[in-house]
Design an enzyme around this catalytic site. Structure first.
Site, PDB file in Angstrom:
ATOM      1  N   ARG A   1      12.471 -36.640  20.890  1.00 22.55           N
ATOM      2  CA  ARG A   1      11.571 -36.593  19.829  1.00 22.55           C
ATOM      3  C   ARG A   1      12.649 -36.455  18.589  1.00 22.55           C
ATOM      4  O   ARG A   1      12.454 -36.924  17.528  1.00 22.55           O
ATOM      5  CB  ARG A   1      10.732 -35.528  19.745  1.00 22.55           C
ATOM      6  CG  ARG A   1       9.362 -35.893  20.829  1.00 22.55           C
ATOM      7  CD  ARG A   1       8.394 -34.874  20.586  1.00 22.55           C
ATOM      8  NE  ARG A   1       7.539 -34.906  21.672  1.00 22.55           N
ATOM      9  CZ  ARG A   1       7.267 -34.365  22.591  1.00 22.55           C
ATOM     10  NH1 ARG A   1       8.166 -33.223  22.983  1.00 22.55           N
ATOM     11  NH2 ARG A   1       6.466 -34.429  23.630  1.00 22.55           N
ATOM     12  N   ILE A   2      13.422 -35.290  18.741  1.00 22.75           N
ATOM     13  CA  ILE A   2      14.237 -34.943  17.516  1.00 22.75           C
ATOM     14  C   ILE A   2      15.469 -36.051  17.489  1.00 22.75           C
ATOM     15  O   ILE A   2      15.432 -36.540  16.221  1.00 22.75           O
ATOM     16  CB  ILE A   2      15.023 -33.548  17.882  1.00 22.75           C
ATOM     17  CG1 ILE A   2      14.020 -32.588  18.064  1.00 22.75           C
ATOM     18  CG2 ILE A   2      15.913 -33.335  16.758  1.00 22.75           C
ATOM     19  CD1 ILE A   2      14.405 -31.064  18.825  1.00 22.75           C
TER      20      ILE A   2
ATOM     21  N   ARG B   1      18.927 -41.877  29.011  1.00 20.67           N
ATOM     22  CA  ARG B   1      18.523 -42.350  30.241  1.00 20.67           C
ATOM     23  C   ARG B   1      17.797 -43.547  30.174  1.00 20.67           C
ATOM     24  O   ARG B   1      18.290 -44.549  30.845  1.00 20.67           O
ATOM     25  CB  ARG B   1      18.157 -41.237  30.978  1.00 20.67           C
ATOM     26  CG  ARG B   1      19.267 -40.307  31.710  1.00 20.67           C
ATOM     27  CD  ARG B   1      18.617 -39.345  32.542  1.00 20.67           C
ATOM     28  NE  ARG B   1      17.712 -38.680  31.951  1.00 20.67           N
ATOM     29  CZ  ARG B   1      16.869 -37.720  32.604  1.00 20.67           C
ATOM     30  NH1 ARG B   1      17.176 -37.355  33.729  1.00 20.67           N
ATOM     31  NH2 ARG B   1      15.985 -37.288  32.010  1.00 20.67           N
TER      32      ARG B   1
ATOM     33  N   THR C   1      23.266 -30.038  17.234  1.00 17.87           N
ATOM     34  CA  THR C   1      22.013 -29.029  16.967  1.00 17.87           C
ATOM     35  C   THR C   1      21.190 -29.036  18.337  1.00 17.87           C
ATOM     36  O   THR C   1      20.034 -28.339  18.333  1.00 17.87           O
ATOM     37  CB  THR C   1      21.125 -29.733  15.866  1.00 17.87           C
ATOM     38  OG1 THR C   1      20.617 -30.889  16.166  1.00 17.87           O
ATOM     39  CG2 THR C   1      21.462 -29.889  14.753  1.00 17.87           C
TER      40      THR C   1
ATOM     41  N   ARG D   1      22.300 -28.188  22.183  1.00 16.57           N
ATOM     42  CA  ARG D   1      22.995 -26.979  23.137  1.00 16.57           C
ATOM     43  C   ARG D   1      24.370 -26.858  22.898  1.00 16.57           C
ATOM     44  O   ARG D   1      24.978 -27.940  23.253  1.00 16.57           O
ATOM     45  CB  ARG D   1      22.252 -26.905  24.402  1.00 16.57           C
ATOM     46  CG  ARG D   1      20.747 -26.504  24.578  1.00 16.57           C
ATOM     47  CD  ARG D   1      20.512 -25.002  24.204  1.00 16.57           C
ATOM     48  NE  ARG D   1      18.949 -24.685  24.447  1.00 16.57           N
ATOM     49  CZ  ARG D   1      18.608 -24.584  23.332  1.00 16.57           C
ATOM     50  NH1 ARG D   1      18.564 -24.851  22.184  1.00 16.57           N
ATOM     51  NH2 ARG D   1      17.082 -24.369  23.601  1.00 16.57           N
TER      52      ARG D   1
ATOM     53  N   GLU E   1      27.180 -18.664  22.710  1.00 19.61           N
ATOM     54  CA  GLU E   1      26.688 -18.249  21.566  1.00 19.61           C
ATOM     55  C   GLU E   1      26.246 -16.623  21.778  1.00 19.61           C
ATOM     56  O   GLU E   1      25.930 -16.132  22.894  1.00 19.61           O
ATOM     57  CB  GLU E   1      24.988 -18.855  21.333  1.00 19.61           C
ATOM     58  CG  GLU E   1      24.896 -19.350  20.202  1.00 19.61           C
ATOM     59  CD  GLU E   1      23.507 -20.352  19.975  1.00 19.61           C
ATOM     60  OE1 GLU E   1      23.903 -21.625  20.432  1.00 19.61           O
ATOM     61  OE2 GLU E   1      22.695 -19.800  19.704  1.00 19.61           O
TER      62      GLU E   1
ATOM     63  N   HIS F   1      22.452 -21.143  14.440  1.00 20.54           N
ATOM     64  CA  HIS F   1      21.396 -21.694  15.269  1.00 20.54           C
ATOM     65  C   HIS F   1      20.054 -21.387  14.575  1.00 20.54           C
ATOM     66  O   HIS F   1      19.050 -20.774  14.991  1.00 20.54           O
ATOM     67  CB  HIS F   1      21.394 -20.737  16.693  1.00 20.54           C
ATOM     68  CG  HIS F   1      20.500 -21.736  17.891  1.00 20.54           C
ATOM     69  ND1 HIS F   1      20.922 -21.762  19.026  1.00 20.54           N
ATOM     70  CD2 HIS F   1      19.614 -22.691  17.576  1.00 20.54           C
ATOM     71  CE1 HIS F   1      19.790 -22.542  19.827  1.00 20.54           C
ATOM     72  NE2 HIS F   1      19.224 -23.069  18.856  1.00 20.54           N
ATOM     73  N   ILE F   2      19.991 -22.239  13.602  1.00 22.41           N
ATOM     74  CA  ILE F   2      18.684 -22.129  12.914  1.00 22.41           C
ATOM     75  C   ILE F   2      17.904 -23.645  12.747  1.00 22.41           C
ATOM     76  O   ILE F   2      17.241 -23.672  11.540  1.00 22.41           O
ATOM     77  CB  ILE F   2      19.109 -21.775  11.119  1.00 22.41           C
ATOM     78  CG1 ILE F   2      20.027 -22.769  10.737  1.00 22.41           C
ATOM     79  CG2 ILE F   2      19.548 -20.395  11.160  1.00 22.41           C
ATOM     80  CD1 ILE F   2      20.414 -22.530   9.130  1.00 22.41           C
ATOM     81  N   GLY F   3      18.216 -24.103  13.685  1.00 18.86           N
ATOM     82  CA  GLY F   3      17.584 -25.437  13.622  1.00 18.86           C
ATOM     83  C   GLY F   3      16.046 -25.524  13.599  1.00 18.86           C
ATOM     84  O   GLY F   3      15.490 -26.284  12.755  1.00 18.86           O
TER      85      GLY F   3
HETATM   86  C1  DGY Z   1      14.936 -24.847  20.982  1.00 20.92           C
HETATM   87  O1  DGY Z   1      13.778 -24.643  20.699  1.00 20.92           O
HETATM   88  O2  DGY Z   1      15.136 -25.245  21.910  1.00 20.92           O
HETATM   89  C2  DGY Z   1      15.741 -24.516  19.695  1.00 20.92           C
HETATM   90  O3  DGY Z   1      17.188 -24.327  19.870  1.00 20.92           O
HETATM   91  C3  DGY Z   1      15.238 -22.811  18.847  1.00 20.92           C
HETATM   92  O4  DGY Z   1      15.566 -23.162  17.415  1.00 20.92           O
END
Ligand code: DGY
Length: 321
Positions: A158-159, A180, A238, A240, A269, A287-289
């Site tokens: 999705r992202i 994949r 953004t 992991r 982290e 880590h503010i995604g």
């Molecule tokens: C997640 O939900 O996996 C994000 O990294 C949190 O911001």
């Protein structure tokens, strides 16, 4: 009466929902401004029927052993790499996450990092504050544009798909993706081309990482992968931290084999790899995604609802196992 362990301060609306729907339950709150220590989790979670935890809590086999009453783990995140899913599944413990709601916020973060990196916004801000802006000049503080460039999306969930669509529509970018499975809808919508990772790395001006962390994706972007990228390219992560070999990334940035990086996540982290913070060609976020008021509020409500559903005998939405 149920016991619900909540490992970190979360929005009040989520606590109110739990109190309203599960009256008489004990909410075990961890109020400290830090991640719960393992010993605290074991001690305070001992009687828990439900846990609301974050991506910073490792819920492994020994934690699951020590929480015998546990029926549901609501992860306050979309990624669930912090939880031993196979063991939870074996024991019939429901694990839920918070997908969809954080797609836009995380996509915004990736796009922001791309622009900040390409146009050197953070360096520009620093030098302006330091009084080093002495007037407009044709050769001053040049960067790269994003319009019309080739963007490689690693992981078209999705992202990744949202980032791809925004870059295609808003920035006229050519989109490459590796995933994949092929994503015909994404190809139709954005003209995206399905590539191998190596092809994508060789051809992209911007590489944006959006895959989940699994055994297969750990260090997917290692020194070999970085060496395939263009010397003018930027890497954005953004997803992991451990998907990228951070030590190899520092080496590539120092050597200039890639132009820059924008990171919201880190391999260990909140620690950073040695040398990363000293580099000018990297933009570092904490880590503010998903960190918008509305997103984090909804994530809290989703976690609370998952706990309520399981403890009231219903199937929760967004069940991962
Ligand atoms: C997640 O939900 O996996 C994000 O990294 C949190 O911001």
């Amino acid at each position: 009466m149920h016991t619900i362990l909540i490992t970190r301060a979360i929005p009040a609306s989520a606590l109110e929902l739990l109190e309203r729907e599960l009256p008489g339950s004990a909410l075990v709150l961890h109020e400290a401004e830090r991640v719960m220590l393992r010993g605290e989790l074991l001690e305070r979670g001992r009687d828990a029927d439900a846990v609301i935890c974050t991506l910073a809590d490792t819920i492994d086999a020994s934690i699951l052993d020590a929480l015998p009453k546990l029926r549901v783990i609501a992860n306050y995140a979309v990624g669930t790499n912090n939880i031993a899913l196979d063991i939870a599944k074996e024991r019939g413990i429901a694990v839920t996450n918070t997908p969809i709601i954080l797609t836009d916020a995380t996509a915004e973060t990736a796009l922001g990092l791309m622009l900040a990196c390409a146009r050197r916004f953070i360096e520009g801000d620093a030098l302006t504050r330091q009084g080093q802006f002495t007037g407009w000049a044709p050769l001053f503080h040049l960067g790269q544009g994003l319009y019309g460039k080739t963007a490689g999306i690693v992981g078209a969930g999705r992202i990744g798909a949202r980032v791809a669509a925004t870059l295609a529509r808003g920035f006229d970018c050519k989109i490459l993706y590796c995933n994949r499975q092929r994503r015909p809808e994404l190809e139709r919508e954005t003209g995206a081309q399905w590539k191998t990772l190596d092809e994508l790395l060789r051809e992209s001006d911007f590489v944006s990482v959006h895959c989940p962390l699994t055994a297969q994706t750990r260090h997917l972007i290692d020194s070999r992968a970085l060496a395939l990228m263009k010397p003018t390219a930027c890497l954005v992560n953004t997803a992991r931290g451990p998907v990228v070999d951070e030590i190899a990334l520092v080496a590539a940035l120092k050597a200039g084999t890639i132009a820059g990086a924008g990171l919201d996540v880190y391999e260990n982290e909140p620690a950073l790899a040695p040398g990363l913070a000293e580099l000018k060609n990297v933009v570092l976020l904490p880590h503010i995604g998903s960190a918008t008021h509305e997103t984090r509020e909804t994530m809290g409500l989703m976690c609370a609802q998952a706990v309520i559903d399981v403890l009231q005998g219903r199937e929760p939405k967004n069940r991962v196992v």
